[in-house]
Design a protein around this motif. Structure first.
Motif, short mmCIF file in Angstrom:
data_model
loop_
_atom_site.label_atom_id
_atom_site.label_comp_id
_atom_site.label_asym_id
_atom_site.label_seq_id
_atom_site.Cartn_x
_atom_site.Cartn_y
_atom_site.Cartn_z
N ASP A 239 -5.80 -7.75 -11.06
CA ASP A 239 -5.28 -6.60 -10.31
C ASP A 239 -5.94 -5.30 -10.73
O ASP A 239 -6.11 -4.40 -9.92
N ALA A 240 -6.28 -5.22 -12.00
CA ALA A 240 -6.93 -4.00 -12.48
C ALA A 240 -8.21 -3.76 -11.69
O ALA A 240 -8.60 -2.62 -11.44
N THR B 238 -7.20 -3.90 -7.21
CA THR B 238 -6.53 -2.75 -6.59
C THR B 238 -6.98 -1.45 -7.25
O THR B 238 -6.32 -0.44 -7.18
N HIS B 239 -8.14 -1.49 -7.87
CA HIS B 239 -8.70 -0.30 -8.49
C HIS B 239 -9.15 0.67 -7.39
O HIS B 239 -9.73 0.26 -6.40
N PRO B 240 -8.86 1.98 -7.55
CA PRO B 240 -9.21 2.93 -6.48
C PRO B 240 -10.69 2.91 -6.12
O PRO B 240 -11.05 3.09 -4.95
N TYR C 153 -11.71 -1.11 -2.94
CA TYR C 153 -12.08 -1.04 -1.52
C TYR C 153 -13.38 -1.77 -1.21
O TYR C 153 -13.42 -2.53 -0.23
N PHE D 266 -1.55 -3.75 0.36
CA PHE D 266 -1.23 -2.64 -0.54
C PHE D 266 -2.27 -1.53 -0.41
O PHE D 266 -1.94 -0.35 -0.32
N MET E 100 4.45 -8.85 -4.66
CA MET E 100 3.06 -9.09 -5.03
C MET E 100 3.05 -10.29 -5.96
O MET E 100 3.21 -10.14 -7.18
N LYS F 105 1.25 1.00 -10.62
CA LYS F 105 0.22 1.94 -10.18
C LYS F 105 0.54 2.38 -8.76
O LYS F 105 1.28 1.72 -8.05
N ALA G 192 -1.30 3.53 -5.11
CA ALA G 192 -2.58 3.47 -4.41
C ALA G 192 -3.07 4.88 -4.13
O ALA G 192 -2.26 5.81 -3.95
N ILE G 193 -4.38 5.06 -4.08
CA ILE G 193 -4.91 6.40 -3.79
C ILE G 193 -4.66 6.74 -2.33
O ILE G 193 -4.18 5.92 -1.56
N PRO H 299 0.94 3.19 -1.02
CA PRO H 299 2.19 2.67 -1.55
C PRO H 299 2.19 2.58 -3.09
O PRO H 299 1.16 2.81 -3.73
N MET I 60 3.04 0.25 -6.55
CA MET I 60 3.26 -1.09 -7.05
C MET I 60 4.25 -0.93 -8.20
O MET I 60 3.99 -0.18 -9.13
N THR J 174 6.78 -8.27 -9.32
CA THR J 174 6.03 -7.10 -8.89
C THR J 174 6.18 -6.92 -7.38
O THR J 174 6.05 -7.87 -6.63
N LEU J 175 6.46 -5.69 -6.97
CA LEU J 175 6.65 -5.40 -5.55
C LEU J 175 5.75 -4.25 -5.13
O LEU J 175 5.39 -3.41 -5.95
N ALA J 176 5.37 -4.22 -3.85
CA ALA J 176 4.69 -3.05 -3.30
C ALA J 176 5.68 -2.37 -2.36
O ALA J 176 6.33 -3.02 -1.56
#
Lengths: 640, 205
Positions: A282-283, A286-288, A292, A376, A483, B173, B175-176, B180, B182, B189-191
């Protein structure tokens, strides 16, 4: 007595999403299963049969849910089934690695007072997380048998079945939990009243639901005796005053409190030493900065695989079938050859090559746990068009083909969210539309005009999505999703699910595609195309400024949108479109093709997901909208 | 019959508790701006009537009965305060008037006014100032859920997934691009979409 002579034992599997329920189901039933819809609902219903120790067992896999409040259609379907159809036994599949949250659901199942056992699944995952569970202790506090299992490896499943048979035979209903004194008192009072009216649900459960303010149960009870609903509301108000929060929240909190106690008493968690694999993945995922590119890479790969593999297979099928199609002579032969077989070929050429790889990849992504991460990351973007992050996957797929995209909208939880998502998806220009836009506008007017049409499309999707978001009744739902930890997909389950889903689609889409094809060929053979084209000319010529032939083209486009271009070449006798259409006509034509109707296979998918009525609304709206937009574009472009 | 001054005292003690301060004769006297001598007398009276419990060296604490009243009055005070300032009353008079009105409005009226003013400020009155929306927590920080102010369906859904008042949540964390959140709750774990997350109020840890 032979097994055939006995009535089959009916077992229902119930549990949260991502607990390995479908793995258990697939393991037990093998290929003897059938996936369909619940009558009148767009919720998947998976059934299977198995033979065990001389018994025939019918197993039903209920949808994965977190609660029995009537939040989603899945929850309503599940509780209705358990309470009204009364299966002989419910097997509650529980994720041992997230015991507390899972027990919350178990407690609600207990309240339905059905015979039940618990499959404590994913014991291996729990062990990996440093969790050890005292099974006898858990069994004691729940009051129902608990069998530890690792479904992916088949561990514990035959013991589970053995226990299941035993409990199903005794039909001993489970005992529900007790709440705090002030709540329990009121539950008792309301239960006494409910017992006096005829109702199919357990009275105590009804009483609790009334206090929680469950709309559906309220309706049922009010029909029998409105006084009871009234009294329950009064009690709920009192509880609200005592606890200072909604009564439903209080009851939910109490359940969680019990679940928490049970979990704490029966499990030991060793402190985590190093980050888990999921945390490490996940690091990155879902890293900014890195997330992507990974996401877009996966999407690209997915589209690439689906459309190159699909494209090749599709072309191969069509070439192979071509000689058969031409083998029939005369007008009757044409009807069979081009209509019936042509439709069948179109079906095979679309369904097998595109749908199968698509489902395979989608289920792989879903099973591995990546899909929620994609949702997410894209939630914010999707919000702008009135839907939340989960709709991102169907949306992107729409650019390839609207059909799997519409089917993919099933991942949205509520009817409202699903409808908006499916509507938005049908507005996305698919590969076939791209052929038309690039082949006409891109090639003869200029690529910047083609790109402008795509930009306009995105703007229109945002606007119409927002409008649908505002116009549709019901509470808008933000993204709330679990998740789950990443997992290696379980090959057997993935393949089986792919096959079942594709099969299911064939049943719906094939008849429509074949009938559509036969009707169109019939019109052509019967010489009706020209009259129809003429009849449509007030719209095509008068309003849109297109040549009269456009009417016929658009009708064929219903079958497959790229046919509009193919037919244009055939009917005009040239593939140099610049000679037969003006630039304005090309742009207007491309616009109309882009929006005017979802193709027949997409309509079939819409029917499957949303039902006839909504599919019809969307179709009619899009025809009207395309004509309006085309007419406006024609007038604006002639001004230029 | 509860007198206005009883209510005033219980409110003050509740307010002290909310700030984490002990309710002693001195602190109550300071809070209410009255002489310590009269405070001692009043505290004795309230203890006798079982609104308060007296522990040597630790001052007084509210009994459940007393807490209910103290909380209710404080909530009414804050609702009135918000209401009066919305009505355009000068700041200097808002507090004083709220202090008077809090004793005279019924629960129903308070609810009605609260509904009206709530739309302008998501943080409901009666909730300690230390409460922040979940979106206010930094990544990796924990908080205890104090309440959820979303619509019925959304709050029920959140509760079903384990986000009930009093539960500890951790923001893993966010999201940018205002995406949402996390979060980690009850071992899962939920979003949660940002809009909804901003309606979950927590006491930061």
């Amino acid at each position: 007595m032979s097994a055939a002579g006995k009535k089959p034992i009916r077992i229902a599997l119930a549990g949260n999403a991502n607990v390995g329920k479908s793995v258990v189901f697939n393991y037990l039933t093998g290929l003897h299963q059938h996936i369909g819809n619940w009558p009148g609902k767009t919720v998947e219903k998976a059934e299977g049969t198995l033979h065990f120790r001389g018994h025939t067992i019918d197993i039903l896999d209920l949808p994965g849910i977190y609660s029995l409040s009537a939040f989603s259609i899945e929850e309503r379907v599940s509780r209705e089934y358990i309470a009204i159809e009364k299966p002989d036994l419910v097997i509650n599949v529980v994720d041992a690695s997230a015991l507390e949250r899972n027990l919350f659901f178990t407690l609600q199942l207990l309240e339905l007072e059905t015979p039940m056992i618990v499959a404590l699944n994913q014991m291996d995952v729990a062990k990996g997380k440093g969790i050890t569970i005292d099974v006898p202790k858990l069994q004691e506090s729940l009051g129902v048998p608990v069998v530890p299992t690792v479904a992916t490896k088949g561990v514990g499943l035959s013991k589970l079945l053995g226990k299941a048979l035993k409990v199903a035979r005794t039909k001993k209903p489970a005992k529900p939990l007790k709440y705090g004194r002030e709540i329990e008192e009121r539950i008792r009072k309301v239960t006494k009243l409910v017992e006096k009216i005829p109702i199919k649900y357990p009275p105590r459960w009804v009483a609790i639901k009334l206090l929680e303010g469950d709309e559906e149960i309220k309706k049922i009870v009010t029909r029998a005796n409105p006084k009871i609903t009234h009294i329950a509301e009064k009690h709920a108000k009192e509880l609200e005053r005592i606890h200072g929060e909604r009564c439903s929240t209080t009851i939910t909190s109490e359940r969680y409190c019990v679940a928490n106690n049970m979990a704490r008493r029966s499990q030991r968690i060793a402190p985590a030493k190093k980050p888990t694999l999921t945390e490490k993945l996940d690091a990155v995922a879902t890293h900014p900065a890195m997330g992507y590119p990974i996401l877009f890479g996966i999407i690209f790969l997915m589209l690439f695989v689906v459309f190159t593999v699909g494209g090749h297979l599709s072309g191969f099928f069509e070439d192979a079938m071509e000689p058969i199609k031409g083998a029939f002579g005369g007008s009757a032969g044409e009807l069979i050859g081009e209509g019936l077989l042509g439709g069948l070929i179109a079906g095979i050429a679309i369904v097998l090559p595109f749908i199968l790889p698509f489902y395979l990849i989608l289920i792989l992504l879903e099973d591995s746990g990546y899909l929620p991460r994609a949702a997410f990351m894209m939630d914010n973007f999707m919000h702008k068009m009135g839907i939340h992050g989960k709709a991102f996957i169907p949306f992107i797929l729409g650019y390839g083909c609207n059909v799997p995209a519409c089917l993919g909208c099933r991942i949205m939880e509520t009817e409202r969210e699903r409808t908006i998502a499916a509507f938005v998806v049908t507005l996305v220009p698919c590969a076939a539309v791209t052929v038309v836009v690039l082949g006409l506008v891109g090639a003869y007017v200029g690529i910047h005009w083609a790109l402008a049409l795509y930009a306009l499309n995105l703007v229109i999707i945002f606007i119409l999505g927002r409008i649908a978001f505002k116009a549709l009744p019901g509470e808008p739902m933000s993204l709330i999703m679990e998740m789950p930890p990443y997992r290696r997909p379980h090959a057997r389950t993935v393949l089986k699910e792919t096959w079942m889903k594709a099969k299911d689609f064939v049943y719906i889409a094939f008849p429509l595609i074949i009938i559509g094809s036969v009707v169109l060929t019939g019109l052509k053979v019967g010489g009706l195309l020209e009259p129809i084209g003429n009849a449509l000319s007030p719209i095509t010529v008068g309003w849109l400024g297109l040549p009269a032939i456009a009417g016929v083209l658009l009708i064929f486009g219903v079958l497959r949108k790229e046919l509009t271009l193919v037919m244009l070449a055939t009917l005009m006798g040239t593939s140099n479109f610049g000679a037969v259409l003006t630039p304005t006509q090309m742009i207007v034509f491309a616009i109309v093709v882009m929006y005017y109707i979802p193709c027949i296979a997409t309509i079939a998918a819409l029917v499957k997901e949303l039902g006839w009525k909504k599919a019809a609304y969307i179709t009619v709206f899009e025809i009207a909208f395309a004509l309006m937009l085309g007419g406006i574009a024609f007038r604006l472009l002639t001004l230029l | 019959m509860i007198t206005e001054s009883t209510e005033e005292y219980l409110e003050a003690i509740y307010r002290l508790g909310e700030r984490g301060e002990a309710a002693t004769t001195t602190s109550v006297a300071k809070e209410l701006k009255v002489a310590p001598a009269s405070v001692t007398q009043m505290l004795k009276k309230l203890t006798k009537r079982r609104y308060l419990k007296y522990t040597p060296y630790h001052g007084v604490t509210l009994t459940p009965k007393g807490e209910k009243i103290g909380k209710e009055i404080l909530r009414k005070h804050r609702v009135m305060q918000k209401f009066l300032s919305t009505m355009g009353l000068p700041k200097s008079r808002v507090h004083k008037n709220a202090c008077e009105l809090e004793h005279h409005i019924s629960n129903d009226l308070e609810q009605a006014i609260y509904q009206k003013v709530e739309s302008e400020r998501p943080l409901p009155p009666g909730v300690p100032k230390s409460v922040t929306p979940l979106t206010g927590l930094l990544d990796g920080r924990k908080g205890i859920i104090s309440h959820i102010s979303g619509g019925r369906g959304a709050s029920q859904r959140l509760a079903d997934l384990g986000l009930t008042p009093g539960t500890e949540v951790m923001v893993v964390k966010s999201a940018i691009f205002h995406g949402p959140l996390m979060v980690c709750v009850r071992g899962t774990t939920l979003a949660i979409g940002r809009g909804l997350a901003s309606k979950i109020f927590v006491r930061a840890r």
